[in-house]
Each structure stands twice: as C-alpha cells, then as structure tokens.
Write a protein that holds these residues in place. Structure first.
Motif, mmCIF file in Angstrom:
data_model
loop_
_atom_site.group_PDB
_atom_site.id
_atom_site.type_symbol
_atom_site.label_atom_id
_atom_site.label_comp_id
_atom_site.label_asym_id
_atom_site.label_seq_id
_atom_site.Cartn_x
_atom_site.Cartn_y
_atom_site.Cartn_z
ATOM 1 N N VAL A 74 0.829 -1.206 0.000
ATOM 2 C CA VAL A 74 0.000 0.000 0.000
ATOM 3 C C VAL A 74 0.865 1.259 0.000
ATOM 4 O O VAL A 74 0.460 2.307 -0.501
ATOM 5 C CB VAL A 74 -0.962 -0.033 1.212
ATOM 6 C CG1 VAL A 74 -0.203 0.175 2.516
ATOM 7 C CG2 VAL A 74 -2.057 0.995 1.056
ATOM 8 N N TRP A 75 2.093 1.152 0.516
ATOM 9 C CA TRP A 75 2.991 2.316 0.559
ATOM 10 C C TRP A 75 3.482 2.718 -0.825
ATOM 11 O O TRP A 75 3.878 3.857 -1.047
ATOM 12 C CB TRP A 75 4.169 2.034 1.500
ATOM 13 C CG TRP A 75 3.713 1.929 2.922
ATOM 14 C CD1 TRP A 75 3.516 0.793 3.650
ATOM 15 C CD2 TRP A 75 3.344 3.015 3.784
ATOM 16 N NE1 TRP A 75 3.060 1.106 4.912
ATOM 17 C CE2 TRP A 75 2.947 2.458 5.020
ATOM 18 C CE3 TRP A 75 3.314 4.407 3.636
ATOM 19 C CZ2 TRP A 75 2.528 3.233 6.101
ATOM 20 C CZ3 TRP A 75 2.902 5.190 4.711
ATOM 21 C CH2 TRP A 75 2.514 4.607 5.925
ATOM 22 N N LYS A 76 3.466 1.772 -1.758
ATOM 23 C CA LYS A 76 3.828 2.155 -3.127
ATOM 24 C C LYS A 76 2.798 3.110 -3.710
ATOM 25 O O LYS A 76 3.118 3.972 -4.532
ATOM 26 C CB LYS A 76 3.972 0.907 -4.002
ATOM 27 C CG LYS A 76 5.162 0.036 -3.606
ATOM 28 C CD LYS A 76 5.490 -1.007 -4.672
ATOM 29 C CE LYS A 76 6.784 -1.733 -4.292
ATOM 30 N NZ LYS A 76 7.238 -2.646 -5.350
ATOM 31 N N ILE A 116 9.080 -0.072 4.930
ATOM 32 C CA ILE A 116 8.148 0.937 4.410
ATOM 33 C C ILE A 116 8.899 1.997 3.607
ATOM 34 O O ILE A 116 8.464 2.398 2.521
ATOM 35 C CB ILE A 116 7.335 1.556 5.565
ATOM 36 C CG1 ILE A 116 6.405 0.493 6.135
ATOM 37 C CG2 ILE A 116 6.576 2.794 5.105
ATOM 38 C CD1 ILE A 116 5.663 0.913 7.370
ATOM 39 N N LEU A 117 10.049 2.427 4.120
ATOM 40 C CA LEU A 117 10.867 3.369 3.339
ATOM 41 C C LEU A 117 11.175 2.769 1.968
ATOM 42 O O LEU A 117 11.090 3.449 0.940
ATOM 43 C CB LEU A 117 12.192 3.662 4.051
ATOM 44 C CG LEU A 117 12.134 4.385 5.386
ATOM 45 C CD1 LEU A 117 13.554 4.630 5.885
ATOM 46 C CD2 LEU A 117 11.367 5.687 5.254
ATOM 47 N N GLU A 122 10.969 2.514 -3.727
ATOM 48 C CA GLU A 122 10.827 1.632 -4.881
ATOM 49 C C GLU A 122 9.544 1.944 -5.652
ATOM 50 O O GLU A 122 9.519 1.877 -6.886
ATOM 51 C CB GLU A 122 10.832 0.168 -4.422
ATOM 52 C CG GLU A 122 12.228 -0.392 -4.285
ATOM 53 C CD GLU A 122 12.970 -0.344 -5.612
ATOM 54 O OE1 GLU A 122 13.900 0.482 -5.717
ATOM 55 O OE2 GLU A 122 12.608 -1.111 -6.521
ATOM 56 N N GLY A 123 8.480 2.283 -4.922
ATOM 57 C CA GLY A 123 7.233 2.653 -5.598
ATOM 58 C C GLY A 123 7.412 3.881 -6.474
ATOM 59 O O GLY A 123 6.852 3.970 -7.573
ATOM 60 N N THR A 124 8.208 4.815 -6.007
ATOM 61 C CA THR A 124 8.495 6.022 -6.789
ATOM 62 C C THR A 124 9.259 5.650 -8.059
ATOM 63 O O THR A 124 8.917 6.082 -9.168
ATOM 64 C CB THR A 124 9.339 7.002 -5.949
ATOM 65 O OG1 THR A 124 8.649 7.275 -4.722
ATOM 66 C CG2 THR A 124 9.586 8.304 -6.698
ATOM 67 N N ARG A 125 10.266 4.813 -7.891
ATOM 68 C CA ARG A 125 11.112 4.416 -9.016
ATOM 69 C C ARG A 125 10.294 3.645 -10.065
ATOM 70 O O ARG A 125 10.396 3.908 -11.268
ATOM 71 C CB ARG A 125 12.249 3.536 -8.480
ATOM 72 C CG ARG A 125 13.471 3.441 -9.357
ATOM 73 C CD ARG A 125 14.585 2.654 -8.657
ATOM 74 N NE ARG A 125 14.235 1.272 -8.424
ATOM 75 C CZ ARG A 125 14.445 0.269 -9.300
ATOM 76 N NH1 ARG A 125 15.021 0.519 -10.453
ATOM 77 N NH2 ARG A 125 14.093 -0.964 -9.008
#
Lengths: 391, 391
Positions: A74-76, A116-117, A122-125
């Motif tokens: 969900v953090w992505k 989570i970080l 990674e979600g940003t990338r």
C-alpha cells in the motif's frame, strides 16, 4: 467554525497566502504553477519551475491499512500520490517531460520501519518507469529521509519537482475566455495505465474523508493517527472499518482500497494531447485543494464559469457524504467529485480531447462552459440544484 | 541499544541506505552530493543536483522557546537552519551560486499559526538577501505549506535546492590523497555575517541535545514535543530550562539561544575561496550527521585520516556532555565538536584557506592530515585520549 477548520485544515489556505505575499509570484499571474526566468540555463526562451507537494494525510490511511492487513505494498501507492500531486500541477502549465524529482520523507522510526521506506522509494522508481513508457520522463535525483519521531507521528511523504521548459510550450491560463468549453477528465474508473479500479478520490480532502468514513475503532486503537487536541466530535466519526466492503458497479472493494486508490495522473493523456494538438489547450486546472472551485483562482479576468454537465459523483464520494452529512456545497469545495483535471478549449476542439482521452481509457466530456460576466463567478449546476460562488 | 537508538534516531542511517540501494547513485561515487547528467540543460559539460534537507527536530526547540518567551523571531533561525543544511552540503561539491530553492513546510495548524509560517518564509527570504551580498545567489521559487496536524505534531521545515553547475568547477573528493592536510572551519564564534554569538551546534544531533539538556518540565508541559512511546528514561533527562543562563567566555547566554543558534553557513567563505583559489580544494566534507566521522563515507580509497589538532569543543558541547554523560566517542560521532566544514588540501595551500576564512571572521586551522594505509581508518587524537574508527 466548520468541521473542516475544527480538524485543523483549510481548503482555501488563507494563512499561507498571507505568509507568502512578499515572495516573487512568478512571471505569469494566472498560471497554475509559478514560473520564473531560466536561472538554471540563462536562456530567455525558457522558464524554471520548482514545485513541492506530497501525499499529505493520506499516509495515515496507508499506515492504518498496513497495520490492519500487513500489506506493505500500500505504501507504493503513497509514493504515486506524492508524485502525481506534483506532476499533475505541472501538467497544467504544459510541462510533460524531462522533469527532475527529489523526495523528502520524514518518519517516526519507532513506528515506520525500513521496509516501508523501501516500498515508498521503490514505488516512486517503478512509477517513473511506467510513466517513461508514455513519454513522461522523470529523473529521480535522490532526496532526504529523516528520523524525526518527535516531530512526525507516523510518516510524511513529500516530493519536489524541477522543470526547465521552453516558453513556446507553456500554458499560462491567460487565453481562457468567454465562449470556451471545459473538458473534464474523469478521476475514477480503470484507465490504460492503472492496474485496477481507481475510486477517483485523489489526495485532497483526505483528512475529512478519513475521519468522516472511519469509525471510533481507529481513535481507540491508533492514537498515533490523529492530533490528540482535536474534539472527539470530529475524530473518526464514521461507521466503517478499512476492511469493510463497499460495492461499486456490482463489484466489491474494501473501503481501504477505495480510500487509498493512488491519485490518477493525467500525464500520459496530456503529454500526447500537447504533442499532437498543442494549440487546443487554452487553460488547464488540476482540481486539487478547492475541488471544483479551484479554477476560480486562475481565471485571467471577469467571467462566469458554468459547470452544468458534471460527471455523476463516483461512489467513494457518496460514501463520504453519507457518513459526514456534508452538504453539496462543501463536498464540491473539498473533493473533485468526478473529474480532477479540466481543460479550457474552443468548443470545436473538445472532440479531439475527448477522443484522445478515450484512447487511454480515461472518460472525458464537456462538463461546462465560460460565459461573459463583469465579475469572477462560478455556477455548479447539479441535477437537482444549483450552487453559486462569487470571488 | 544505544540511547540514540532508543530515541528513534540513527546517526548512520543504515535503513535509509538499504532502502535507496536501487537508485542511481550519480556520476561520482565519492562526492558529497549526488551529481547527475545535465537533464535540465542537455549540456555534457554540466551536472544537475537536487538536494533535500531541513531543520529536523530543531523546530521543536524553536517551538518550546517560542512558547516560553513569546519570541516569534526564533522561527527565522529555523529557516536559516533549513537553508544552511542544504547549502553547506552543496558547497562540498563546489556549488556556491545560482541555486534554486523550494520550501516544504508541514504544520499542525492547531499549534502553529500563520505568524510562524510568515516568520519562516520571511526568514528564508531575508537570508537569501544576506547571502546575495556575498555572491551566493539563491532564487526562492516557492514551495508548499500543508496543514497536516494528524501527521505532524508541531512543524517540519524542509527545503530542496537545485543546481546546474559546470563540470569544470565541481569537487568530487576523488583527489583526496595521503599527504594532504585537513583545514577545519570553526562552527562557533561570531563571524562577519552573523549578528551574534553562534554556539556552533548546527542542526545535527538536536534530538539528543534537546532531551539531554532540557528537564522533565518539558515532558510535563509540552507532550506535543516528543513521541509518547519513548521510554521516560530518554525523554528530557537534563537539568535545564531554555531560559536558564550559561556563561560562555564571560558572557551570559540563555541555553535556548545556544541550542537554537542558526547553523553557520560557510558559503561566503567557500564562494570566495573557490573563486580566488579554485585549485587548492582537493575535497570538502560537511561534518553533519556522523559528526567528525562523516569524512569516512567519502574517501576515494584506503587511507588513514588523523585529526590531531581539533578545535577545543565549544561550550555548548560541554553542556550537552555534562548533562548526558555520553563518552567522547559518541559525542564526536553525533556532533561536529568544533568545526562543521573541513577542506582537504596540500599543506602548502592551507595558509591561503586559513587567511581567507579569517577575512570573514571564521576561525580556521589545520586540524589533521591524511596518511597512507591499506584500509579506511580514522583517528581522533584528543588531548588526553585517542579514538579510533575502522571502516
């Protein structure tokens, strides 16, 4: 005092505007983002823009969802929210490519672990990889992650984008004029570059949505998820758990998934639109904070905006309104209610925009028009009532 | 578990390094800031840098000081901290001019009013005016201020800087080598561009400094100033109030003023140094998080750094150590202890650097040297003991 104010948020940001009044407001007073001379390159034919935004309190929803389901992915989505809230603002001034991005993440290390970080970064990338497939290239130049648990209860995910862009391709909103129509691009559905149904909520009004929809369970079990000085009457006053189901078009979704749908970016659509039809866009507004009234801040002169063919509000907004009891006037000032991007164009060009959006699976239609007036005014013509605003 | 870890902070940021391992780490592996190709300008002779940092938990000290004294101007110092923490990192790669800045401010509106936002933003603007007098031009291109009281207990003040800079003028630390000396620039005193005595503390280790020096009074009266899950044993365990006096060189200062001294920037000194003597700087390190061990992350190969002529620690650090009982090893890993900027240079060039710093009222001296070794190692030779680190 509105319930919005009692929760310590303000859709209009009066204090912020007061605080920044001495800053240089840029070259184009009606443009959606502030644009400045090309300090970075020294070319009189270019502008520079730096833009900052973030996922806001949507990160709290992600925290609660993660705590209740164990689903780190969900953090992505929060990473996508932080990017899209910047990117879609920049689209409105015509910037669609060659962007630089830096993230600023403040966390409470006691509650937010390295996994989570990693999901956020990674979600940003991964999101940048996806956008690049559509010609929207964003360079991820790093950022700062700070352990500041005494400042931040859970986590704040922000980002800053920089663009250097040719003046020949910018949109200043100066060309918005009576006689034009407004094409709205739907915020909900499942478009070509989304993996699943998007509720359309975006990343604005999330403090309200969270407290209005979720139940006291969250106040009791997650005191780290709200300011303790808030009146009990405005904290988690809804009826739901994040894992409750809610049916949309016959398909069940968890309320958590609906509230956490990553903000849809319109970048693939706008990138192709400006490449193929650079002259049709007379102005562009990202209906973020301020919802359907956002456009009023950027009109270049007295005129009347009439939105008389809005999308039916997607189900997430009915869910919020059922829980909160807010009236339509407030709902349309806080939430996008159906379209989060609107393009001002000549009536004859509207078809091109709508057809192009359809290629990406994004519903679009003429939602309104601009009429002559001696003042700046807005009418939202809903099926059963009319809501009027003057500025 | 160290007291530092029990407070939810980590000087070495292991989890962050793990989280970002898949990101592009830039063109120069040993440079103090990540540098990338010139995406913004497309010139092979330029690099792009985006850098993010902020005032961290120093904003809490400002909050407490403001609550106890009513002095809003303390927030202008926080603005300087957020700028200097970015700027002095960028100095280390040779960037001294033509910077772009955007601020990101997250606040709890219930506790932080518009007057404080205004002080932060005006403080930033005034600081840029001051720096411009020294040839350091920073353009303030706006930013975002968000009301997110459910995320942020008080206020988080962050900033992002962007630079486009010629490769001919960058510093990559690749030229650091055995045989060179290290010139340290003092972090404390009153230099030509500071209005009053600077304690030298900067903006690192402030979580420790605040809890170690201040008394339980702050836990009792300001629960909004710390994470409630922290053990009582690590929360405000010192002996002081912010308004207590502490004598430095015969002059009384309040402890609040000492803890809140705005981070000294070395920009005026470095700007002139690189203009007048561009070839003397072989490497540059901002002794921020990691304190006097920071340099070890940036050495280009096996070598031994010996710092055997450090400045006597300024009184603020004695105050902290008296309260915390931390040993010297920990103090030198968390705090700068006397110089926050160090320049690697040939011994014959040291005098030029020291003389130039003196023109700005910044004390400087040779604090150490680089020796051959088959591994990366560091010795801090204090008057009465030696502290050794290997990497």
């Amino acid at each position: 005092m509105s319930i919005y104010a009692r929760r310590g948020v303000s859709a209009q940001k009066e204090e912020v505007h007061q605080a920044i009044r001495q800053l240089d407001q840029g070259l184009y007073p009606h443009a959606f983002c502030k644009m400045y001379p090309d300090f970075a390159g020294g070319d009189p034919n270019f502008v520079n823009i730096m833009h900052a935004d973030g996922a806001g309190t949507k990160s709290i929803l992600a925290y609660l969802y993660w705590k209740e389901t164990g689903d780190v992915s969900v953090w992505k989505g929060i990473a996508r929210d932080a990017v899209a809230m910047n990117l879609d603002d920049l689209l409105c001034v015509g910037v669609t490519d060659n962007l630089l991005f830096s993230s600023t993440i403040d966390r409470n290390k006691l509650l937010i672990g390295g996994d989570i970080l990693e999901a956020v970064i990674e979600g940003t990338r991964e999101y940048f990889q996806l956008l690049a497939e559509y010609g929207v290239n964003i360079q991820y130049l790093g950022g700062e992650t700070a352990d500041v648990g005494d400042v931040v209860r859970t986590i704040a995910v922000n980002g800053t984008m920089m663009a250097r862009w040719p003046k020949s391709k910018i949109i200043t909103n100066q060309a918005i004029a009576a006689g034009q129509v407004i094409v709205g691009l739907a915020s909900s559905g499942t478009c070509a570059y989304e993996p699943s149904y998007n509720s359309g909520l975006g990343s604005n009004g999330l403090t309200s949505a969270r407290h209005d929809v979720l139940s006291k369970h969250y106040a009791t079990h997650y005191p780290e998820s709200f300011e303790p000085g808030l009146s009990e009457e405005v904290v988690y006053v809804g009826h739901h758990r994040l894992t409750d189901n809610y049916t949309v078009d016959g398909i069940e979704h968890s309320i958590g998934q609906l509230l956490l749908s990553p903000t849809r970016t319109y970048a693939p659509v706008i990138c192709q639109l400006l490449r193929e039809h650079p002259d049709v866009v007379k102005g562009m507004i990202h209906c973020s904070g301020g919802g359907q009234t956002k456009c009023m801040k950027y009109l270049p002169g007295p005129m009347k905006v009439v939105k008389d063919n809005l999308f039916p509000p997607p189900p997430i907004f009915s869910l919020i309104q059922q829980n909160s009891g807010a009236d339509d006037r407030e709902m349309y000032q806080v939430f996008n209610m159906g379209h989060r991007m609107e393009i001002f164009a000549e009536e004859t060009a509207a078809g091109k925009i709508i057809d192009l959006a359809a290629q990406f699976g994004v519903d679009a239609k003429v939602v309104g028009k601009v009429q002559p007036s001696d003042k700046k005014e807005l009418t939202l013509q809903l099926p059963e009532k009319s809501i009027h605003f003057e500025y």
